[in-house]
Design a protein around this motif. Structure first.
Motif, PDB file in Angstrom:
ATOM      1  N   UNK A 196      14.371 -10.889  -2.812  1.00  9.43           N
ATOM      2  CA  UNK A 196      14.465  -9.448  -2.576  1.00  9.43           C
ATOM      3  C   UNK A 196      13.280  -9.003  -1.717  1.00  9.43           C
ATOM      4  N   UNK A 197      13.446  -7.891  -1.042  1.00  6.45           N
ATOM      5  CA  UNK A 197      12.343  -7.364  -0.218  1.00  6.45           C
ATOM      6  C   UNK A 197      11.456  -6.492  -1.109  1.00  6.45           C
ATOM      7  N   UNK A 198      10.150  -6.758  -1.103  1.00  2.72           N
ATOM      8  CA  UNK A 198       9.236  -5.942  -1.915  1.00  2.72           C
ATOM      9  C   UNK A 198       8.657  -4.817  -1.053  1.00  2.72           C
ATOM     10  N   UNK A 199       8.747  -3.590  -1.586  1.00  7.02           N
ATOM     11  CA  UNK A 199       8.244  -2.425  -0.843  1.00  7.02           C
ATOM     12  C   UNK A 199       7.329  -1.618  -1.756  1.00  7.02           C
ATOM     13  N   UNK A 200       6.118  -1.349  -1.273  1.00  5.74           N
ATOM     14  CA  UNK A 200       5.192  -0.554  -2.078  1.00  5.74           C
ATOM     15  C   UNK A 200       4.765   0.685  -1.290  1.00  5.74           C
ATOM     16  N   UNK A 201       4.653   1.795  -2.011  1.00  8.93           N
ATOM     17  CA  UNK A 201       4.190   3.039  -1.385  1.00  8.93           C
ATOM     18  C   UNK A 201       2.714   3.237  -1.753  1.00  8.93           C
ATOM     19  N   UNK A 202       1.865   3.042  -0.758  1.00  5.67           N
ATOM     20  CA  UNK A 202       0.410   3.106  -0.958  1.00  5.67           C
ATOM     21  C   UNK A 202      -0.166   4.498  -0.670  1.00  5.67           C
ATOM     22  N   UNK A 203       0.647   5.536  -0.856  1.00  5.71           N
ATOM     23  CA  UNK A 203       0.192   6.899  -0.501  1.00  5.71           C
ATOM     24  C   UNK A 203      -1.147   7.238  -1.153  1.00  5.71           C
ATOM     25  N   UNK A 204      -1.251   6.968  -2.461  1.00  6.10           N
ATOM     26  CA  UNK A 204      -2.487   7.338  -3.180  1.00  6.10           C
ATOM     27  C   UNK A 204      -3.416   6.150  -3.352  1.00  6.10           C
ATOM     28  N   UNK A 205      -3.110   5.048  -2.676  1.00  8.21           N
ATOM     29  CA  UNK A 205      -3.944   3.843  -2.810  1.00  8.21           C
ATOM     30  C   UNK A 205      -4.796   3.614  -1.568  1.00  8.21           C
TER      31      UNK A 205
END
Ligand SMILES: Cc1ncc(COP(=O)(O)O)c(C=O)c1O
Length: 378
Positions: A196-205
């Protein structure tokens, strides 16, 4: 029209009515809201960069060189060499082969998920993911499966049940209201195992976690296939970005509707953002000071009975009842401290919070003041 009025009335009766507060000064640690001076404990300007002199100078220089508007979408006339320079900067900062800028983090999330996930995709999404991820799922043709918050067992069970041929796992890295961190290392491993494709939202990181503020990849020393982010928080500017390999980026340039069908960001914003990244790279004490402030506040809150352990500047103080949360927030404002009451639909019904956010520009005296006021009011 009557229906709209009735719905608005309902919102008011449920203590969920919101009104815009207007700031009259920049978002430094003190600002003025509706002409009242307040200690700002609610901004996502985590590193205090948005009113930085060098950043503003860079915005002005970019306007002088390129003008204000970008005059077109990214694929027509809206891309300057400056956009490319920022994309290269972000890719390097995040340790990826390539990157592209979207106009907001919201547009990046909806644009990526809807472009990738067609009918034969499954989307595994954390239940506390940001609204822009939820909307991306809704816009896509994929089938969304929501897993329990940060619950790897539930995620694994759900993947095993379906055994999808194509799919993504998508999660916030730092959850925007709870301030906790996803289990990215486990998520990336599971994604790899199931193709599967891993997607992370780093908005607050971004600019916040990891030793030098490079975000979740640095914090976990692992890289998801796609990292999405925003320039609107610790970077102190505006705009969204996506980091991935060059095939994925090339695909998004060709298929992502929120990238294609919107006028590109102003050179002012792009020039300012480049300078912001340079400031973070050259001033590691900013990320360090932010972490110290987080530790100090959590310790102080523990002393007054709130057991909140966080490694991020988002500190949620659970109040529960919406009316009570509003009342406390208003009382804090009377004392000159701005901490908003966050209510449904941003959080669940009956789980209103006071969302405190810290900046690197706060000092321990500011934090003491907040702790004492909260102790008095709750
Ligand atoms: C987790 C998360 N993702 C995306 C966004 C959207 O970013 P932007 O404000 O740049 O649209 C936000 C906040 O606004 C957020 O909290």
């Amino acid at each position: 029209m009557d229906k709209i009025k009735a719905k608005l009335q309902q919102i008011k009766e449920n203590n969920l009515y919101r009104q815009i507060k207007y700031l009259n000064k920049p978002q430094d640690k003190y600002t003025t809201i509706n002409n009242k001076k307040v200690l700002l404990m609610s901004s996502n300007n985590y590193l205090g960069i948005c009113n930085n002199e060098e950043v503003k100078k860079s915005a002005i220089e970019s306007i002088n060189k390129y003008g204000l508007g970008s005059g077109g979408s990214r694929l027509t006339t809206g891309s300057y060499d400056l956009h490319k320079k920022l994309e290269e900067k972000i890719a390097k900062f995040k340790g990826y082969e390539d990157a592209i800028i979207f106009n907001t983090g919201y547009m990046a999330n909806i644009g990526v998920i809807s472009a990738i996930c067609d009918e034969d995709y499954y989307i595994f999404s954390d239940e506390l993911n940001h609204a822009s991820i939820i909307d991306g799922c809704r816009l896509s043709k994929g089938k969304t499966i929501v897993y329990k918050h940060n619950d790897i067992k539930d995620l694994t069970n759900k993947i095993n049940e379906i055994n999808p041929k194509h799919g993504i796992i998508v999660t916030d890295s730092v959850f925007s209201m709870d301030g906790d961190i996803c289990k990215l290392d486990e998520i990336v491993k599971i994604a790899k195992k199931h193709n599967l494709i891993s997607i992370v939202d780093d908005a607050h990181a971004t600019g916040v976690i990891g030793k030098t503020g490079r975000g979740s990849s640095e914090y976990f020393n692992i890289k998801p296939d796609i990292t999405i982010g925003t320039l609107s928080k610790a970077i102190g500017s505006e705009g969204g970005f996506v980091c991935a390999n060059s095939d994925i980026i090339d695909y998004l340039i060709n298929k992502s509707r929120s990238f294609i069908f919107s006028t590109a960001l102003s050179p002012a914003v792009i020039g300012a953002s480049i300078k912001s990244f340079e400031i973070i790279e050259n001033n590691p004490y900013l990320v360090k000071k932010l972490k110290e402030n987080v530790e100090y506040l959590c310790k102080g809150l523990k002393n007054i009975g709130f057991d909140i352990n966080r490694e991020t500047p988002i500190i949620p103080i659970l109040i529960g009842d919406e009316k009570k949360a509003i009342k406390i927030s208003e009382s804090l404002l009377e004392e000159g401290i701005h901490i908003p009451a966050i209510r449904y639909p941003t959080v669940k019904k009956g789980e209103a919070i006071l969302r405190v956010t810290l900046m690197a520009t706060h000092d321990f005296c500011d934090i003491d003041l907040v702790i004492n006021s909260i102790k008095k009011l709750i």
